[in-house]
Design a protein around this motif. Structure first.
Motif, mmCIF file in Angstrom:
data_model
loop_
_atom_site.group_PDB
_atom_site.id
_atom_site.type_symbol
_atom_site.label_atom_id
_atom_site.label_comp_id
_atom_site.label_asym_id
_atom_site.label_seq_id
_atom_site.Cartn_x
_atom_site.Cartn_y
_atom_site.Cartn_z
ATOM 1 N N SER A 204 -0.749 -14.032 4.415
ATOM 2 C CA SER A 204 -0.442 -12.713 5.071
ATOM 3 C C SER A 204 -1.463 -12.208 5.913
ATOM 4 O O SER A 204 -2.834 -12.247 5.623
ATOM 5 N N ASP A 205 -1.062 -11.375 6.796
ATOM 6 C CA ASP A 205 -2.017 -10.609 7.830
ATOM 7 C C ASP A 205 -2.443 -9.528 6.768
ATOM 8 O O ASP A 205 -1.821 -9.079 5.759
ATOM 9 N N LEU A 206 -3.739 -9.166 6.951
ATOM 10 C CA LEU A 206 -4.228 -7.762 6.355
ATOM 11 C C LEU A 206 -3.241 -6.734 6.384
ATOM 12 O O LEU A 206 -3.075 -5.671 5.584
ATOM 13 N N THR A 207 -2.674 -6.501 7.228
ATOM 14 C CA THR A 207 -1.950 -5.208 7.896
ATOM 15 C C THR A 207 -0.712 -5.406 6.793
ATOM 16 O O THR A 207 -0.150 -4.191 6.518
ATOM 17 N N LYS A 208 -0.143 -6.547 6.153
ATOM 18 C CA LYS A 208 0.570 -6.333 4.936
ATOM 19 C C LYS A 208 0.112 -5.452 3.803
ATOM 20 O O LYS A 208 1.079 -4.701 3.527
ATOM 21 N N SER A 209 -1.074 -5.599 3.695
ATOM 22 C CA SER A 209 -1.546 -4.894 2.448
ATOM 23 C C SER A 209 -1.814 -3.518 3.020
ATOM 24 O O SER A 209 -1.733 -2.409 2.064
ATOM 25 N N GLU A 210 -2.006 -3.362 4.225
ATOM 26 C CA GLU A 210 -2.521 -2.016 4.653
ATOM 27 C C GLU A 210 -1.051 -1.108 4.745
ATOM 28 O O GLU A 210 -0.924 0.118 4.341
ATOM 29 N N GLN A 211 0.123 -1.909 4.742
ATOM 30 C CA GLN A 211 1.424 -1.066 4.685
ATOM 31 C C GLN A 211 1.460 -0.551 3.473
ATOM 32 O O GLN A 211 2.126 0.339 2.883
ATOM 33 N N VAL A 212 1.041 -1.392 2.333
ATOM 34 C CA VAL A 212 1.162 -0.951 0.853
ATOM 35 C C VAL A 212 0.348 0.500 0.797
ATOM 36 O O VAL A 212 0.882 1.409 0.045
ATOM 37 N N ASP A 243 -11.092 7.764 -7.416
ATOM 38 C CA ASP A 243 -10.890 8.904 -8.330
ATOM 39 C C ASP A 243 -10.046 9.003 -9.490
ATOM 40 O O ASP A 243 -9.604 9.913 -10.233
ATOM 41 N N GLY A 244 -9.560 7.593 -9.793
ATOM 42 C CA GLY A 244 -8.573 7.416 -11.062
ATOM 43 C C GLY A 244 -7.455 7.417 -10.881
ATOM 44 O O GLY A 244 -6.642 7.096 -12.114
ATOM 45 N N ARG A 245 -6.778 7.511 -9.745
ATOM 46 C CA ARG A 245 -5.494 7.340 -9.573
ATOM 47 C C ARG A 245 -4.974 5.714 -9.559
ATOM 48 O O ARG A 245 -5.495 5.054 -9.274
ATOM 49 N N ALA A 246 -3.633 5.451 -9.934
ATOM 50 C CA ALA A 246 -3.069 4.088 -10.110
ATOM 51 C C ALA A 246 -1.796 4.118 -9.419
ATOM 52 O O ALA A 246 -0.965 5.012 -9.914
ATOM 53 N N PHE A 247 -1.360 2.981 -9.069
ATOM 54 C CA PHE A 247 -0.170 2.995 -8.302
ATOM 55 C C PHE A 247 0.228 1.344 -8.721
ATOM 56 O O PHE A 247 -0.452 0.494 -8.346
ATOM 57 N N GLU A 248 1.390 1.142 -8.688
ATOM 58 C CA GLU A 248 2.097 -0.251 -8.853
ATOM 59 C C GLU A 248 3.177 -0.363 -8.011
ATOM 60 O O GLU A 248 4.157 0.462 -7.794
ATOM 61 N N ILE A 249 3.372 -1.748 -7.544
ATOM 62 C CA ILE A 249 4.685 -2.230 -6.894
ATOM 63 C C ILE A 249 5.014 -3.513 -7.618
ATOM 64 O O ILE A 249 4.025 -4.420 -7.641
ATOM 65 N N GLY A 250 6.351 -3.865 -8.008
ATOM 66 C CA GLY A 250 6.840 -5.120 -8.558
ATOM 67 C C GLY A 250 6.813 -6.111 -7.348
ATOM 68 O O GLY A 250 6.764 -5.687 -6.126
ATOM 69 N N TYR A 251 6.635 -7.490 -7.928
ATOM 70 C CA TYR A 251 6.312 -8.529 -7.057
ATOM 71 C C TYR A 251 7.655 -8.657 -6.362
ATOM 72 O O TYR A 251 7.547 -8.791 -4.904
ATOM 73 N N ARG A 252 8.619 -8.370 -6.643
ATOM 74 C CA ARG A 252 10.250 -8.357 -5.902
ATOM 75 C C ARG A 252 10.084 -7.544 -4.777
ATOM 76 O O ARG A 252 10.361 -7.763 -3.694
ATOM 77 N N GLN A 253 9.651 -6.509 -5.102
ATOM 78 C CA GLN A 253 9.631 -5.096 -4.087
ATOM 79 C C GLN A 253 8.788 -5.438 -3.041
ATOM 80 O O GLN A 253 8.943 -5.100 -1.983
ATOM 81 N N LEU A 254 7.646 -6.098 -3.263
ATOM 82 C CA LEU A 254 6.683 -6.486 -2.418
ATOM 83 C C LEU A 254 6.870 -7.577 -1.630
ATOM 84 O O LEU A 254 6.871 -7.516 -0.047
ATOM 85 N N TRP A 255 7.760 -8.456 -2.087
ATOM 86 C CA TRP A 255 7.857 -9.818 -1.328
ATOM 87 C C TRP A 255 9.256 -10.284 -1.165
ATOM 88 O O TRP A 255 9.747 -11.184 -0.526
#
Length: 413
Positions: A204-212, A243-255
């Motif tokens: 993938s392009d890095l822009t895919k990750s930047e969208q996340v 600064d200690g924050r955390a975020f998650e996206i499921g595999y299905r949601q991402l792809w």
């Protein structure tokens, strides 16, 4: 570059120090930029090895001597569903941990001095960089999938110059590039003892990750962790900030939406995403190529060469790998049905691009016509016309390379 570059970095290595830079483009792709015109002998050597210009499959003798040779799946010595025996390796890895386990075995047994692979950049965790691992702990640190651009071969000639035995764990196109180089430089076969590939869905392009990041209102310079998957099978896309924050996206949601994968152009016409020129290729083992839920850690393990078979058998005997059961082409076809569709489509896609007057790579020994013959005439015409039209609209190419305006901290992408 006409969309044929995959950003492996081998051209930078071959041109010599200071001749080519790898830059991150506005589209989010690592691409080479020559600082000055290259001399003709150097340019010819680069064109002879570039996996965007030349893609060769397994030698015909290997196909003749293989236990099984399938038009779509290539040479097979052994085909199993299996995984790493170590539960930590399985958990941290992005599937069954097989490639990580093999890399660790190669180092622990002294078969190689180091493993060349990729890992998340320690300084910029959303970026991927080439890594040399000299011990099992370092291999484990690099476990897990990396979907963005990665210049795995950016200093490959320096690695060969070390004169030490090593293993390569990489994308199929990276291994294609190194096999191409081996025809010009005998040191490749002398020192690269094993080439291990993962079955690849595309870079993938890095822009895919930047969208996340945009989804969560984050900036890249805030990141302490960007893990695409792993810590489960497949595990979530997890982001942690300094600064200690955390975020998650499921595999299905991402792809789940393939139209939004932002796959690089070269990947859309890849004739060998299944690692036919590797010693062992390892895939996910999900029905139809995608998990409905967190699944049992498991890989499809395709042993392709006699050298790979000896390594696989040694890994099982040492208790490093576990075999769940033997499998066959029919099952691997179901588990990786999207790879079958691509293999059957590539011949027509390349013809369509040629009709549009655009360059295509020279492909040999990959049975593209035999794969296309498994389609109907209507299917091949649709693939060819679609590729022709996309090429004419520029969707299978890319603009001239220019670096992003923002500078990377360490000077490399």
């Amino acid at each position: 570059m006409n969309g044929l570059c995959i950003g492996c970095g081998l051209c930078r290595s071959m041109a010599g120090t200071g001749e080519i830079d790898m830059v991150m483009t506005p589209e989010g792709r690592e691409r080479p930029v020559a600082k000055r015109p290259l001399d003709r002998p150097t340019l010819m050597r680069i064109n002879a090895v570039c996996p965007g210009t030349r893609i060769a499959g397994p030698p015909p003798a290997q196909l003749r001597e293989a236990r099984l040779a399938d038009p779509v799946w290539g040479p097979v010595e052994r085909l199993v569903l299996g995984r790493a025996a170590d539960s930590t390796v399985r958990f941290i890895g992005s599937g069954g941990g097989t490639l990580t386990a093999l890399g660790q075995l190669l180092l622990n047994s002294g078969r190689v001095k180091f493993v060349l692979h990729v890992a998340a950049s320690r300084a910029e965790p959303m970026r991927t960089e080439r890594r040399l691992s000299f011990d099992a702990a370092s291999v484990l640190e690099g476990a897990g999938s990396r979907y963005g651009p990665a210049a795995t071969l950016v200093d490959f000639n320096d690695i060969i110059d070390r004169g030490e035995p090593f293993a390569l764990i990489a994308k199929p196109c990276d291994i294609t590039a190194v096999r191409n180089l081996a025809r010009l430089d005998p040191r490749v076969d002398r020192y690269m003892r094993y080439a291990l590939a993962f079955v690849c869905g595309g870079a993938s392009d890095l822009t895919k990750s930047e969208q996340v990041l945009q989804r969560f209102g984050l900036r890249e310079d805030e990141l302490a962790l960007f893990r695409y998957r792993g810590h489960g099978n497949p595990g979530p896309n997890r982001i942690e900030t300094m600064d200690g924050r955390a975020f998650e996206i499921g595999y299905r949601q991402l792809w789940e939406d393939e139209d939004k994968w932002m796959i690089q152009p070269r990947c859309k016409i890849c004739p060998d995403a299944i690692g036919q020129v590797a010693d062992i290729a390892v895939s996910d083992a999900w029905l139809n190529g995608g998990p409905a839920v967190e699944d049992e850690p498991l890989n499809g393990i395709i042993v392709r060469t006699k050298r790979g078979l000896e390594l696989f058998d040694a890994a099982v005997e040492a208790g490093v790998l576990q075999i769940k059961r033997e499998t066959d082409i029919a099952e691997i076809r179901e588990l990786q049905s999207h790879q079958v569709r691509k293999r059957r489509a590539v011949w027509a896609r390349l013809k369509g691009i040629q009709i549009a007057g655009k360059p295509v790579p020279f492909v040999s020994d990959l049975a593209l016509r035999a794969c296309a013959s498994q389609n109907s005439l209507a299917e091949n015409l649709a693939e060819g016309r679609g590729a022709r039209d996309r090429a004419r609209r520029g969707r299978l190419g890319e603009p001239p390379v220019r670096p992003r305006k923002t500078l990377v901290k360490d000077g490399r992408s």
